[in-house]
Motif scaffolding. Structure first.
Motif, PDB file in Angstrom:
ATOM      1  N   ALA A 165      52.209  19.288  20.433  1.00 48.89           N
ATOM      2  CA  ALA A 165      53.262  18.266  20.454  1.00 48.89           C
ATOM      3  C   ALA A 165      54.640  18.917  20.476  1.00 48.89           C
ATOM      4  N   MET A 166      54.816  19.988  19.699  1.00 51.54           N
ATOM      5  CA  MET A 166      56.106  20.680  19.661  1.00 51.54           C
ATOM      6  C   MET A 166      56.415  21.327  21.010  1.00 51.54           C
ATOM      7  N   LYS A 167      55.402  21.861  21.659  1.00 49.65           N
ATOM      8  CA  LYS A 167      55.600  22.474  22.970  1.00 49.65           C
ATOM      9  C   LYS A 167      55.849  21.423  24.048  1.00 49.65           C
ATOM     10  N   SER A 168      55.394  20.195  23.805  1.00 52.01           N
ATOM     11  CA  SER A 168      55.517  19.123  24.794  1.00 52.01           C
ATOM     12  C   SER A 168      56.872  18.428  24.764  1.00 52.01           C
TER      13      SER A 168
ATOM     14  N   GLU B  86      59.107  10.061  32.045  1.00 54.64           N
ATOM     15  CA  GLU B  86      57.818  10.534  31.534  1.00 54.64           C
ATOM     16  C   GLU B  86      57.489  11.888  32.143  1.00 54.64           C
ATOM     17  N   TYR B  87      57.279  12.881  31.315  1.00 56.19           N
ATOM     18  CA  TYR B  87      56.951  14.222  31.781  1.00 56.19           C
ATOM     19  C   TYR B  87      55.437  14.411  31.794  1.00 56.19           C
ATOM     20  N   GLN B  88      54.960  15.161  32.777  1.00 54.76           N
ATOM     21  CA  GLN B  88      53.520  15.266  33.008  1.00 54.76           C
ATOM     22  C   GLN B  88      52.884  16.523  32.423  1.00 54.76           C
ATOM     23  N   ARG B  89      53.690  17.517  32.156  1.00 51.64           N
ATOM     24  CA  ARG B  89      53.105  18.768  31.673  1.00 51.64           C
ATOM     25  C   ARG B  89      54.132  19.549  30.862  1.00 51.64           C
ATOM     26  N   ILE B  90      53.653  20.513  30.095  1.00 45.10           N
ATOM     27  CA  ILE B  90      54.517  21.364  29.291  1.00 45.10           C
ATOM     28  C   ILE B  90      55.271  22.322  30.207  1.00 45.10           C
ATOM     29  N   ALA B  91      56.574  22.428  29.990  1.00 45.90           N
ATOM     30  CA  ALA B  91      57.388  23.338  30.801  1.00 45.90           C
ATOM     31  C   ALA B  91      57.141  24.781  30.370  1.00 45.90           C
TER      32      ALA B  91
END
Length: 255
Positions: free
Chosen positions: A81-84, A240-245
């Motif tokens: 969650a923190m990385k997201s 809405e973001y789809q993946r971790i950067a």
């Protein structure tokens, strides 16, 4: 009124509070805990006493129930969650419920402060929000390259009327004497906001305006000696973001 009050009828002389006292302000006498000068009111003695013999009369103790351990939260889910998390710059036109605002502020109130100073303040921009944004926009539009002192990307950025607050419904300025204290409180608040489905943007440009323009700082009416550490733009994300950067590899040194 005493900072710490010990009920000797409840004190069993276990010495746990004495051992854990940061300022060595507690000692045992005749198998009872006693307080001397130097207490920083950190609350460790209140929290550790097995019999509830310690009281802090001047403090709000609502919600001071049994502790919840961070180990109760799955560490893999927490890290994911923190990385997201993403900085949010697009917001829905939906007000943030008061109960959620209260939780965000409570998270900030319980963030650690150096020497237990508890000197962090929270200013919610209400009726002055629009006026403050207008002043900041005017400041950034005035003169050639004022904004570029803070970010080269502003050379290609339109400083529109909602440049600072992005149309978000909630803006909280976190202020303190100490930058670290204000930053820690802000981090606690962001984690809580994210857990409530809200997005956050730290407006460094707004804090810069409070340093450049005395009028803007005066409009905030911050407590004496405080500086704006962060300006938190908060609301429901309209993106809405789809993946971790990705991130660069971190640099780790072992001495």
């Amino acid at each position: 009124m005493d900072k710490i009050v010990i009920d000797t009828s409840k004190c069993v002389g276990c010495g746990k509070c004495v051992k854990d006292c940061v300022a060595s302000a507690l000692f045992l006498e005749n198998k009872k805990a006693k307080l001397r000068e130097g207490c920083i009111e950190c609350g460790h003695c209140f929290a550790i006493c097995p019999t509830g013999a310690v009281d802090m009369p001047e403090y709000d103790k609502e919600g001071c129930v049994e502790v919840t351990s961070m180990t109760d939260i799955d560490s893999d889910i927490l890290l994911q969650a923190m990385k997201s998390r993403r900085t949010i710059r697009q917001y829905k036109n939906t007000p943030v419920e008061q109960e959620k605002i209260d939780k965000i502020l409570e998270a900030g109130r319980y963030a650690p402060t150096g020497s237990n100073s508890q000197n962090v303040a929270f200013t919610i921009l209400g009726s002055k929000k629009e006026q403050l944004e207008k002043e900041c926009v005017k400041l950034f539009r005035t003169g050639v390259g004022i904004g570029s002192k803070f970010s080269a990307s502003l050379k290609n950025t339109n400083i529109n009327d909602t440049f600072f607050f992005k149309g978000a419904p909630l803006v909280i300025v976190v202020s303190a004497h100490n930058t670290v204290n204000g930053t820690l409180a802000s981090a606690y608040m962001e984690i809580m906001a994210n857990s409530l489905g809200l997005g956050v943007l730290y407006s460094g440009f707004f804090c810069a305006c409070t340093k450049i323009n005395p009028k803007i700082k005066a409009m905030l009416s911050l407590p004496k000696g405080h500086k704006a550490v962060t300006c938190m733009i908060i609301g429901y994300p309209d993106v809405e973001y789809q993946r971790i950067a990705p991130r660069k590899q971190h640099e780790i040194k072992k001495l």
